[in-house]
Design a protein around this motif. Structure first.
Motif, PDB file in Angstrom:
ATOM      1  N   THR A 128       0.783  -0.981   0.067  1.00  0.00           N
ATOM      2  CA  THR A 128       0.022  -0.080   0.139  1.00  0.00           C
ATOM      3  C   THR A 128       0.790   1.130  -0.030  1.00  0.00           C
ATOM      4  O   THR A 128       1.918   1.332   0.875  1.00  0.00           O
ATOM      5  CB  THR A 128      -0.936  -0.044   1.359  1.00  0.00           C
ATOM      6  N   PHE A 129       0.625   2.329  -0.940  1.00  0.00           N
ATOM      7  CA  PHE A 129       1.578   3.480  -1.248  1.00  0.00           C
ATOM      8  C   PHE A 129       0.889   4.667  -0.902  1.00  0.00           C
ATOM      9  O   PHE A 129      -0.379   4.599  -0.947  1.00  0.00           O
ATOM     10  CB  PHE A 129       2.059   3.056  -2.452  1.00  0.00           C
ATOM     11  N   PHE A 130       1.555   5.550  -0.854  1.00  0.00           N
ATOM     12  CA  PHE A 130       0.706   6.972  -0.725  1.00  0.00           C
ATOM     13  C   PHE A 130       1.565   7.910  -1.427  1.00  0.00           C
ATOM     14  O   PHE A 130       2.786   8.306  -1.149  1.00  0.00           O
ATOM     15  CB  PHE A 130       0.708   7.321   0.782  1.00  0.00           C
ATOM     16  N   THR A 131       0.865   8.830  -2.073  1.00  0.00           N
ATOM     17  CA  THR A 131       1.223  10.033  -2.729  1.00  0.00           C
ATOM     18  C   THR A 131       0.636  11.041  -2.733  1.00  0.00           C
ATOM     19  O   THR A 131      -0.766  10.998  -2.461  1.00  0.00           O
ATOM     20  CB  THR A 131       1.700   9.736  -4.369  1.00  0.00           C
ATOM     21  N   GLY A 132       0.709  12.399  -2.879  1.00  0.00           N
ATOM     22  CA  GLY A 132       0.196  13.472  -2.715  1.00  0.00           C
ATOM     23  C   GLY A 132       0.732  14.598  -3.439  1.00  0.00           C
ATOM     24  O   GLY A 132       2.080  14.744  -3.320  1.00  0.00           O
ATOM     25  N   MET A 133      -0.046  15.710  -3.720  1.00  0.00           N
ATOM     26  CA  MET A 133       0.477  16.875  -4.257  1.00  0.00           C
ATOM     27  C   MET A 133       0.292  18.145  -3.343  1.00  0.00           C
ATOM     28  O   MET A 133      -0.835  18.319  -2.885  1.00  0.00           O
ATOM     29  CB  MET A 133      -0.009  17.056  -5.726  1.00  0.00           C
ATOM     30  N   SER A 134       1.231  19.084  -3.362  1.00  0.00           N
ATOM     31  CA  SER A 134       1.259  20.068  -2.609  1.00  0.00           C
ATOM     32  C   SER A 134       0.638  19.739  -0.985  1.00  0.00           C
ATOM     33  O   SER A 134       1.477  19.356  -0.286  1.00  0.00           O
ATOM     34  CB  SER A 134       0.205  21.029  -3.142  1.00  0.00           C
ATOM     35  N   ASN A 135      -0.448  20.230  -0.501  1.00  0.00           N
ATOM     36  CA  ASN A 135      -0.788  19.993   0.709  1.00  0.00           C
ATOM     37  C   ASN A 135      -0.796  18.524   0.823  1.00  0.00           C
ATOM     38  O   ASN A 135      -0.641  17.902   2.043  1.00  0.00           O
ATOM     39  CB  ASN A 135      -2.313  20.842   0.899  1.00  0.00           C
ATOM     40  N   GLY A 136      -1.462  17.740  -0.257  1.00  0.00           N
ATOM     41  CA  GLY A 136      -1.263  16.518  -0.089  1.00  0.00           C
ATOM     42  C   GLY A 136       0.034  15.901  -0.182  1.00  0.00           C
ATOM     43  O   GLY A 136       0.114  14.775   0.730  1.00  0.00           O
ATOM     44  N   GLY A 137       1.242  16.478  -0.520  1.00  0.00           N
ATOM     45  CA  GLY A 137       2.535  16.024  -0.468  1.00  0.00           C
ATOM     46  C   GLY A 137       2.945  16.025   1.063  1.00  0.00           C
ATOM     47  O   GLY A 137       3.505  15.345   1.536  1.00  0.00           O
ATOM     48  N   GLU A 138       2.511  17.294   1.806  1.00  0.00           N
ATOM     49  CA  GLU A 138       2.807  17.460   3.228  1.00  0.00           C
ATOM     50  C   GLU A 138       2.059  16.342   3.749  1.00  0.00           C
ATOM     51  O   GLU A 138       2.768  15.922   4.885  1.00  0.00           O
ATOM     52  CB  GLU A 138       2.443  18.872   3.316  1.00  0.00           C
ATOM     53  N   LEU A 139       0.939  15.839   3.452  1.00  0.00           N
ATOM     54  CA  LEU A 139       0.389  15.067   4.329  1.00  0.00           C
ATOM     55  C   LEU A 139       1.191  13.505   3.894  1.00  0.00           C
ATOM     56  O   LEU A 139       1.462  12.696   4.981  1.00  0.00           O
ATOM     57  CB  LEU A 139      -1.136  14.735   3.764  1.00  0.00           C
ATOM     58  N   CYS A 140       1.794  13.266   2.943  1.00  0.00           N
ATOM     59  CA  CYS A 140       2.462  12.421   2.669  1.00  0.00           C
ATOM     60  C   CYS A 140       3.579  12.035   3.604  1.00  0.00           C
ATOM     61  O   CYS A 140       4.225  11.137   4.058  1.00  0.00           O
ATOM     62  CB  CYS A 140       2.826  12.427   1.132  1.00  0.00           C
ATOM     63  N   TYR A 141       4.463  13.410   3.729  1.00  0.00           N
ATOM     64  CA  TYR A 141       5.389  13.387   4.468  1.00  0.00           C
ATOM     65  C   TYR A 141       4.893  13.289   6.054  1.00  0.00           C
ATOM     66  O   TYR A 141       5.729  12.370   6.764  1.00  0.00           O
ATOM     67  CB  TYR A 141       6.144  14.875   4.542  1.00  0.00           C
ATOM     68  N   LEU A 142       4.118  13.624   6.452  1.00  0.00           N
ATOM     69  CA  LEU A 142       3.431  13.538   7.832  1.00  0.00           C
ATOM     70  C   LEU A 142       3.164  12.029   8.185  1.00  0.00           C
ATOM     71  O   LEU A 142       3.683  11.591   9.301  1.00  0.00           O
ATOM     72  CB  LEU A 142       2.190  14.319   8.114  1.00  0.00           C
ATOM     73  N   LEU A 143       2.563  11.227   7.252  1.00  0.00           N
ATOM     74  CA  LEU A 143       2.402  10.022   7.312  1.00  0.00           C
ATOM     75  C   LEU A 143       3.624   9.170   7.403  1.00  0.00           C
ATOM     76  O   LEU A 143       3.621   8.143   7.914  1.00  0.00           O
ATOM     77  CB  LEU A 143       1.342   9.414   6.061  1.00  0.00           C
ATOM     78  N   ALA A 144       4.588   9.578   6.701  1.00  0.00           N
ATOM     79  CA  ALA A 144       5.806   9.001   6.628  1.00  0.00           C
ATOM     80  C   ALA A 144       6.591   9.091   8.001  1.00  0.00           C
ATOM     81  O   ALA A 144       7.275   8.035   8.408  1.00  0.00           O
ATOM     82  CB  ALA A 144       6.794   9.325   5.456  1.00  0.00           C
ATOM     83  N   CYS A 145       6.462   9.922   8.609  1.00  0.00           N
ATOM     84  CA  CYS A 145       7.097  10.261   9.977  1.00  0.00           C
ATOM     85  C   CYS A 145       6.107   9.605  11.052  1.00  0.00           C
ATOM     86  O   CYS A 145       6.716   8.830  12.018  1.00  0.00           O
ATOM     87  CB  CYS A 145       7.051  11.792  10.554  1.00  0.00           C
ATOM     88  N   GLU A 146       4.789   9.879  11.000  1.00  0.00           N
ATOM     89  CA  GLU A 146       3.797   9.204  11.912  1.00  0.00           C
ATOM     90  C   GLU A 146       3.613   7.660  11.907  1.00  0.00           C
ATOM     91  O   GLU A 146       3.509   7.008  13.163  1.00  0.00           O
ATOM     92  CB  GLU A 146       2.284   9.830  12.130  1.00  0.00           C
ATOM     93  N   VAL A 147       3.466   7.313  10.569  1.00  0.00           N
ATOM     94  CA  VAL A 147       3.087   5.799  10.601  1.00  0.00           C
ATOM     95  C   VAL A 147       3.722   5.180   9.314  1.00  0.00           C
ATOM     96  O   VAL A 147       3.065   4.656   8.373  1.00  0.00           O
ATOM     97  CB  VAL A 147       1.422   5.681  10.307  1.00  0.00           C
ATOM     98  N   PRO A 148       5.158   5.216   9.658  1.00  0.00           N
ATOM     99  CA  PRO A 148       5.847   4.479   8.358  1.00  0.00           C
ATOM    100  C   PRO A 148       5.728   3.061   8.160  1.00  0.00           C
ATOM    101  O   PRO A 148       5.935   2.579   6.864  1.00  0.00           O
ATOM    102  CB  PRO A 148       7.449   4.709   9.042  1.00  0.00           C
ATOM    103  N   ASP A 149       4.869   2.497   9.062  1.00  0.00           N
ATOM    104  CA  ASP A 149       4.916   0.937   9.026  1.00  0.00           C
ATOM    105  C   ASP A 149       3.492   0.458   8.319  1.00  0.00           C
ATOM    106  O   ASP A 149       3.188  -0.723   7.756  1.00  0.00           O
ATOM    107  CB  ASP A 149       4.885  -0.007  10.023  1.00  0.00           C
ATOM    108  N   VAL A 150       2.565   1.573   8.033  1.00  0.00           N
ATOM    109  CA  VAL A 150       1.363   1.270   7.474  1.00  0.00           C
ATOM    110  C   VAL A 150       1.608   1.203   5.840  1.00  0.00           C
ATOM    111  O   VAL A 150       0.864   0.650   5.129  1.00  0.00           O
ATOM    112  CB  VAL A 150       0.449   2.411   7.588  1.00  0.00           C
ATOM    113  N   PHE A 151       2.471   2.079   5.201  1.00  0.00           N
ATOM    114  CA  PHE A 151       2.793   2.387   3.815  1.00  0.00           C
ATOM    115  C   PHE A 151       3.967   1.620   3.305  1.00  0.00           C
ATOM    116  O   PHE A 151       5.021   1.724   3.995  1.00  0.00           O
ATOM    117  CB  PHE A 151       2.418   3.423   3.600  1.00  0.00           C
ATOM    118  N   ARG A 152       4.031   1.108   2.229  1.00  0.00           N
ATOM    119  CA  ARG A 152       5.288   0.533   1.761  1.00  0.00           C
ATOM    120  C   ARG A 152       6.292   1.612   1.172  1.00  0.00           C
ATOM    121  O   ARG A 152       7.568   1.331   1.380  1.00  0.00           O
ATOM    122  CB  ARG A 152       5.119  -0.487   0.316  1.00  0.00           C
TER     123      ARG A 152
END
Length: 204
Positions: A128-152
């Motif tokens: 399961t992967f996550f990408t996003g643009m602009s504010n969605g890209g910032e959410l992408c970074y936040l998820l990478a920091c907060e829940v790194p094990d949820v996404f590949r």
């Protein structure tokens, strides 16, 4: 002529594989668009695509062309919808100063939605992967920091890390990296949490 008209109207319904759904999280009625190829296989990958500030799930879906990529490669796509702020703008709660009083838990929403989609549609929890643009890209970074094990893996586009949105755990990671007390490997592990994958590019 009538038969031809009926057939032409019926075929789009047969091939329809994109739908908008509601999803309840923390007392809020959230929305998302789900797309899957007609011939998708069990345990297929799942890709999240998040819109930017003032954007929408429908808008980013129309813009990014990910559905066509999903058709070619056999994966499902989820386009989650942010909430509206007091100015009526759609956003992801990543810690903007002008959203300082906002308590919407978008990280929890995305994690819960990912689990639900994996279970409901027999999608791969390991791919399961996550990408996003602009504010969605910032959410992408936040998820990478907060829940790194949820996404590949994570693929932020035109976004950055907003430290105000980080919890105490990941704020410590961020501050330690700025002061040089974490190695790059430690930071990569904290951000990605998956051995052998490239970390998201950042200016930390």
């Amino acid at each position: 002529m009538n038969k031809l008209l009926i057939i032409s109207l019926f075929f789009p319904i047969i091939g329809f594989s994109q739908q908008t759904f509601n999803f309840s999280h923390n007392g809020l009625n959230r929305e998302y668009i789900y797309y899957a190829p007609a011939d998708i296989q069990p345990d297929a990958p799942l890709v999240f695509v998040a819109h930017g500030f003032t954007g929408s799930a429908q808008g980013i879906m129309n813009y990014c062309g990910m559905n066509a990529v999903a058709d070619e490669n056999g994966f499902a796509v989820c386009y989650p919808q942010g909430t509206s702020d007091s100015w009526g703008d759609n956003f992801w709660n990543v810690g903007y100063n002008f959203h300082s009083g906002v308590t919407v838990d978008d990280v929890g929403f995305i994690v819960s939605l990912a689990s639900y989609l994996q279970s409901t549609y027999e999608l791969s929890s390991e791919n399961t992967f996550f990408t996003g643009m602009s504010n969605g890209g910032e959410l992408c970074y936040l998820l990478a920091c907060e829940v790194p094990d949820v996404f590949r893996a994570f693929a932020p586009v035109a976004g950055t890390i907003t430290p105000n949105g980080l919890t105490k755990r990941t704020t410590g990671i961020y501050e330690n990296k700025k002061s040089g007390t974490l190695s790059q490997n430690e930071m990569d592990s904290a951000l990605v949490g998956n051995e052998g994958l490239e970390p998201p590019t950042s200016s930390l």
